[in-house]
Design an enzyme around this catalytic site. Structure first.
Site, PDB file in Angstrom:
ATOM      1  N   GLU A 244      15.629 -25.735  33.048  1.00  8.74           N
ATOM      2  CA  GLU A 244      16.545 -24.631  33.327  1.00  8.74           C
ATOM      3  C   GLU A 244      16.462 -24.279  34.805  1.00  8.74           C
ATOM      4  O   GLU A 244      17.388 -23.735  35.381  1.00  8.74           O
ATOM      5  CB  GLU A 244      16.145 -23.421  32.453  1.00  8.74           C
ATOM      6  N   GLU A 383      10.720 -10.109  38.359  1.00  5.57           N
ATOM      7  CA  GLU A 383       9.390  -9.491  38.225  1.00  5.57           C
ATOM      8  C   GLU A 383       8.425 -10.482  37.558  1.00  5.57           C
ATOM      9  O   GLU A 383       7.282 -10.629  37.990  1.00  5.57           O
ATOM     10  CB  GLU A 383       9.466  -8.203  37.386  1.00  5.57           C
TER      11      GLU A 383
HETATM   12  C1  LIG Z   1      24.178 -12.258  31.565  1.00  6.78           C
HETATM   13  C2  LIG Z   1      22.999 -12.731  30.758  1.00  6.78           C
HETATM   14  C3  LIG Z   1      23.065 -13.945  30.096  1.00  6.78           C
HETATM   15  C4  LIG Z   1      22.005 -14.382  29.304  1.00  6.78           C
HETATM   16  N1  LIG Z   1      22.135 -15.556  28.593  1.00  6.78           N
HETATM   17  C5  LIG Z   1      21.179 -15.901  27.687  1.00  6.78           C
HETATM   18  C6  LIG Z   1      21.354 -17.018  26.785  1.00  6.78           C
HETATM   19  O1  LIG Z   1      22.374 -17.715  26.832  1.00  6.78           O
HETATM   20  N2  LIG Z   1      20.413 -17.258  25.872  1.00  6.78           N
HETATM   21  C7  LIG Z   1      19.255 -16.524  25.789  1.00  6.78           C
HETATM   22  O2  LIG Z   1      18.413 -16.822  24.948  1.00  6.78           O
HETATM   23  N3  LIG Z   1      19.041 -15.464  26.619  1.00  6.78           N
HETATM   24  C8  LIG Z   1      19.984 -15.129  27.568  1.00  6.78           C
HETATM   25  N4  LIG Z   1      19.791 -14.036  28.388  1.00  6.78           N
HETATM   26  C9  LIG Z   1      18.632 -13.179  28.163  1.00  6.78           C
HETATM   27  C10 LIG Z   1      17.631 -13.165  29.302  1.00  6.78           C
HETATM   28  O3  LIG Z   1      16.854 -14.298  29.278  1.00  6.78           O
HETATM   29  C11 LIG Z   1      16.827 -11.856  29.166  1.00  6.78           C
HETATM   30  O4  LIG Z   1      17.678 -10.805  29.549  1.00  6.78           O
HETATM   31  C12 LIG Z   1      15.590 -11.846  30.003  1.00  6.78           C
HETATM   32  O5  LIG Z   1      14.642 -12.674  29.446  1.00  6.78           O
HETATM   33  C13 LIG Z   1      14.994 -10.426  30.148  1.00  6.78           C
HETATM   34  O6  LIG Z   1      14.789  -9.851  28.896  1.00  6.78           O
HETATM   35  P1  LIG Z   1      15.321  -8.402  28.554  1.00  6.78           P
HETATM   36  O7  LIG Z   1      16.724  -8.323  28.953  1.00  6.78           O
HETATM   37  O8  LIG Z   1      14.973  -8.119  27.156  1.00  6.78           O
HETATM   38  O9  LIG Z   1      14.499  -7.428  29.508  1.00  6.78           O
HETATM   39  P2  LIG Z   1      12.978  -6.967  29.319  1.00  6.78           P
HETATM   40  O10 LIG Z   1      12.128  -8.156  29.073  1.00  6.78           O
HETATM   41  O11 LIG Z   1      12.918  -5.847  28.383  1.00  6.78           O
HETATM   42  O12 LIG Z   1      12.669  -6.452  30.789  1.00  6.78           O
HETATM   43  C14 LIG Z   1      12.983  -5.154  31.257  1.00  6.78           C
HETATM   44  C15 LIG Z   1      12.350  -5.007  32.631  1.00  6.78           C
HETATM   45  O13 LIG Z   1      10.943  -5.121  32.533  1.00  6.78           O
HETATM   46  C16 LIG Z   1      10.449  -6.124  33.394  1.00  6.78           C
HETATM   47  N5  LIG Z   1       9.247  -6.715  32.818  1.00  6.78           N
HETATM   48  C17 LIG Z   1       9.096  -7.196  31.564  1.00  6.78           C
HETATM   49  N6  LIG Z   1       7.856  -7.648  31.408  1.00  6.78           N
HETATM   50  C18 LIG Z   1       7.191  -7.474  32.577  1.00  6.78           C
HETATM   51  C19 LIG Z   1       5.885  -7.754  33.045  1.00  6.78           C
HETATM   52  N7  LIG Z   1       4.983  -8.332  32.263  1.00  6.78           N
HETATM   53  N8  LIG Z   1       5.584  -7.433  34.318  1.00  6.78           N
HETATM   54  C20 LIG Z   1       6.490  -6.850  35.128  1.00  6.78           C
HETATM   55  N9  LIG Z   1       7.745  -6.577  34.734  1.00  6.78           N
HETATM   56  C21 LIG Z   1       8.098  -6.874  33.476  1.00  6.78           C
HETATM   57  C22 LIG Z   1      11.605  -7.073  33.540  1.00  6.78           C
HETATM   58  O14 LIG Z   1      11.507  -7.838  34.716  1.00  6.78           O
HETATM   59  C23 LIG Z   1      12.786  -6.122  33.589  1.00  6.78           C
HETATM   60  O15 LIG Z   1      12.910  -5.590  34.866  1.00  6.78           O
HETATM   61  C24 LIG Z   1      20.829 -13.603  29.215  1.00  6.78           C
HETATM   62  C25 LIG Z   1      20.752 -12.392  29.907  1.00  6.78           C
HETATM   63  C26 LIG Z   1      21.818 -11.941  30.670  1.00  6.78           C
HETATM   64  C27 LIG Z   1      21.705 -10.623  31.397  1.00  6.78           C
END
Ligand SMILES: Cc1cc2nc3c(=O)[nH]c(=O)nc-3n(C[C@H](O)[C@H](O)[C@H](O)COP(=O)(O)OP(=O)(O)OC[C@H]3O[C@@H](n4cnc5c(N)ncnc54)[C@H](O)[C@@H]3O)c2cc1C
Lengths: 396, 346
Positions: A244, A383
């Protein structure tokens, strides 16, 4: 130290340019440049064009019908495609599932699924993330329970990019709820026309419909759709993530974006003069350009090491962070450049009889600014990348 | 010295209660509640009109992220009609809905750049991104009767009916949720309001810019507040994400940005109509542009994918904050003004 590319590499660049000049319709390139969302047919058209030329799967081995480009060739190819405003290749089958099947799939799976990715018979989407499992992907809950020669799948995936066009989804599912988080996960291929699969669109802030929720209720999946071994899915998932991250720096996108900003700023007038002559605006553009020039060399340094047989490991975090910062800064410049004319809202969600005003031929720059906030969120958030990078530095 | 008056406290409380329930453009309800009257001094039939009054009203509207075009369809037209000595009772009652059609594509953010022309009581030219236009019954239109774009003299202000011959609208929604239109006027019949309108426009824009900054402040506070809530509730890796130090520090920076923005708005509000008005308002808009961007971007980032959805209020707040930088002059425009004005002061 020589920073120029070899004559062979330059010849390859010329070949790519000639292909793009010939194969990419200017009307399509124009829509990409103007940040308009593309339809399914647009993507399929472009995949077919690349497939005809043998370049749809640049990173696949020749044995599987790929182009087997070297890392430098791949870099050149991506950059030229971006500069020409070619549609982005939909990565789920080509850059994600393909490599996993090639490494871990059975012969039967390879023979069946790989040609269908190239021909466009299947449109794949990625079912990794769940509402409770984003950065902490291993917390995923979607359950698959063995029932004879089927798995019964229940649960929900989310953020599924372009899932509305897909007929197939590869999913991480939990097959052993009692094992440690990472050890009870399997990698399943699911036909989206199976009863019990439901796709619900999620509208994003730019008005676009690019992501979805995918719900599974008692979905029966034949066991032959399991990739590799049961409960070994995490290993395959991690392998997929390294793929990826090819082209993660997005240097080509940044170059194209910066050229677009300069073009817009030459069209925009301020007190009768081109905005690009305004010292504050020019300084902002120059600052990003200076960062990008260095970033391009960083990228090449890392890519050329990989060419000599060293995989870009930890450096991919560096490329992701810096690359997305630069790309986002460029979208910020574009929206600034058009000034009040960034307001009119162009989106498939809004109906308009007359075309929206776009006096500077800039396209949906504000929409693009908001949409590209995603760059620092997905593919391992910035992050998380900093965590990975700093841990590796501190370990020494 | 930083306390609200009793009337302002009541106004604020009433707005908070009302806006919490309001859905969509709350124009008529706000007018009925007398909120438009709070934007104008008693001499003009209102009961407010100070910088602090504007700050109270618009901070709450921004916090609630309501799309009501109160700046463009009430504050600006009211101040301009007031400058011409006209009666504001219809504006204050919300029944006389006007929109100001001043900006043009080539003007960017400069008030004196008017290319639209008027002769023999008829206006010809194009006006851009007129917020509130689709629902306005009348337009206040600026046009040149003499001089060239960039001249301070020669800009007149006129009234044009929405159904006037020669006037056409291309209406659209703006990305931050307002209704707007581009106007094309060709020989549209117009009634003179002010012969030399630039000084009145500049005074009205000072108030509008302050109002816009207060609106952004309210939206920033709400976005930071929602981010704080999210960091304490969202669990990843078995703990609330706010326990990750890198995120906690980002939240601290967001809160610092909000506090800086609040102080800049207070200063600008106190300076409105005073000798320091222009420099304090330029400083305020520049600071809000920078701090707003930080807050909007980090609020989305710390929310992850959820922050990018249209359904969740945070995305709308982020758009409101960022797009405020495209209204009444952006960060760079006000930086340049600040530099020019501080030279003048020295
Ligand atoms: C437009 C878009 C397309 C996407 N397409 C796909 C797809 O096709 N298939 C798929 O499976 N997924 C997809 N994703 C999902 C994407 O991989 C997740 O949004 C991403 O993994 C972050 O997870 P979350 O949104 O739940 O945020 P969270 O994990 O809840 O994070 C929230 C905040 O906390 C921070 N954070 C979390 N853990 C830590 C840590 N340990 N230390 C410091 N900071 C931390 C994060 O950086 C973020 O700022 C997509 C996302 C978007 C926005």
């Amino acid at each position: 130290m020589d920073l120029t590319l070899s004559p062979e590499a330059e010849a390859f660049r010329a070949e790519v340019r000639a292909f793009l000049a010939d194969a990419l319709p200017s009307e399509l390139a124009d829509r990409v440049r103007r940040h308009q969302s593309l339809g399914k047919a647009d993507h399929e058209f472009w995949h077919a064009k690349l497939n005809e030329r043998g370049w749809l799967a640049p990173n696949w081995p020749k044995a599987f019908g790929g182009a087997e480009m070297s890392a430098i060739e791949r870099h050149i190819f991506d950059e030229e495609c971006a500069l020409a405003h070619a549609p982005r290749v939909v990565p789920f089958g080509l850059s994600m599932l393909g490599p996993v099947l090639q490494k871990f799939g059975s012969k039967a799976q390879q023979d069946y699924w790989l040609p269908r990715i190239l021909s466009g018979a299947d449109w794949w989407c990625q079912g990794y993330s769940e509402p409770g499992a984003g950065s902490d992907l291993a917390a995923l809950k979607t359950r698959a329970v063995r029932d004879g020669d089927h798995y019964i799948v229940n649960g929900q995936k989310t953020w599924t990019t372009l899932g509305q066009h897909a007929n197939m989804i590869f999913c991480l599912v939990r097959t052993d709820p009692d094992a440690k988080k990472q050890e009870g996960i399997s990698f399943l291929l699911i036909d989206m026309s199976t009863p019990g699969v439901e796709v619900r669109p999620i509208k994003l802030i730019d008005g676009g419909a690019e992501v979805n929720e995918v719900w599974f209720t008692d979905v029966r999946v034949p066991v032959e759709n399991l990739v590799g071994e049961e409960n070994k899915g995490w290993t395959y998932a991690k392998y997929l993530l390294t793929h990826e991250r090819t082209n993660i720096s997005g240097v080509g996108f940044s170059r194209a974006g910066l050229a677009a900003v300069k073009r817009i700023a030459a069209n925009v007038r301020q007190r009768g003069e081109a905005l690009i002559e305004n010292p504050h605006f020019a300084a902002r553009v120059a600052q990003v350009e200076i960062d990008l020039r260095a970033m391009a060399v960083t990228n090449l340094r890392i890519v050329s090491k990989a060419a000599a047989g060293q995989a870009p490991g930890i450096e991919s975090s560096l490329l992701k962070i810096k690359g997305t910062q630069i790309r986002q800064e460029i979208t910020d410049l574009a929206r600034r450049a058009v000034g009040p004319m960034a307001m009119p809202f162009e989106s498939e969600a809004v109906e308009s009889n007359t075309p929206l005003p776009d006096p500077f031929d800039a396209g949906a720059v504000a929409g693009s600014f908001f949409n590209n906030r995603k760059l620092s969120i997905f593919g391992g958030s910035n992050e998380i990348q900093r965590e990975i990078y700093s841990k590796s530095i501190l370990r020494g | 010295m930083f306390d609200l008056t009793e009337e302002q406290t009541m106004l604020k409380d009433m707005l908070v209660r009302f806006l919490a329930e309001a859905e969509g453009d709350a124009w008529s309800e706000l007018a009925e509640l007398g909120v438009i009257g709070a934007l104008f001094p008693e001499a003009q039939g209102g009961f407010g009109g100070s910088g602090a009054d504007l700050a109270v009203v618009f901070e709450e509207i921004g916090r609630a992220c309501n799309p009501v075009p109160l700046i463009e369809c009430a504050l600006l037209p009211g101040l301009l009609l007031g400058a011409a000595g006209q009666d504001l009772s219809g504006v204050i009652a919300g029944t006389d809905k006007l929109a100001l059609a001043h900006a043009e594509v080539a003007a960017r953010y400069d008030l004196d750049w008017v290319e639209t022309e008027v002769s023999d009581g008829r206006i010809t030219g194009d006006k851009a991104v007129v917020t509130g236009a689709p629902t306005a019954a009348r337009f206040l239109v600026t046009a040149r009767h003499s001089g060239a774009p960039g001249d301070r003299n020669g800009i007149g202000l006129y009234l044009v009916d929405a159904d006037a011959p020669g006037l056409s609208l291309n209406a659209y929604q703006t990305i931050d949720g307002a209704q707007a239109a581009d106007l094309t006027l060709s020989d549209a019949p117009a009634t003179l309001v002010l012969e030399e309108a630039l000084p009145a426009l500049e005074r009205a824009y000072a108030a509008a810019t302050l109002a816009q900054c207060a609106d952004t402040l309210g939206a920033m506070e709400q976005a930071a507040h929602m981010t704080r809530e999210y960091l304490t509730t969202r669990q990843q890796f078995g703990r609330a994400i706010g326990t990750f130090q890198s995120l906690a520090h980002r939240l601290a920076d967001m809160m610092l940005a909000v506090e800086q923005a609040r102080s800049a708005v207070l200063l600008a509000a106190a300076s409105l109509n005073g000798p320091e008005q222009d420099i304090d308002i330029a400083a305020c808009k520049n600071l809000l542009g920078r701090m707003g961007r930080l807050v909007a971007e980090d609020a989305i980032q710390l929310h992850g994918g959820i922050g990018m959805t249209d359904e969740y209020a945070l995305g709308r707040l982020a758009k409101r904050i960022i797009m405020a930088d495209h209204r009444f002059g952006d960060t760079d425009h006000h930086l340049e003004r600040f530099i020019a004005l501080s030279k003048g002061a020295a």
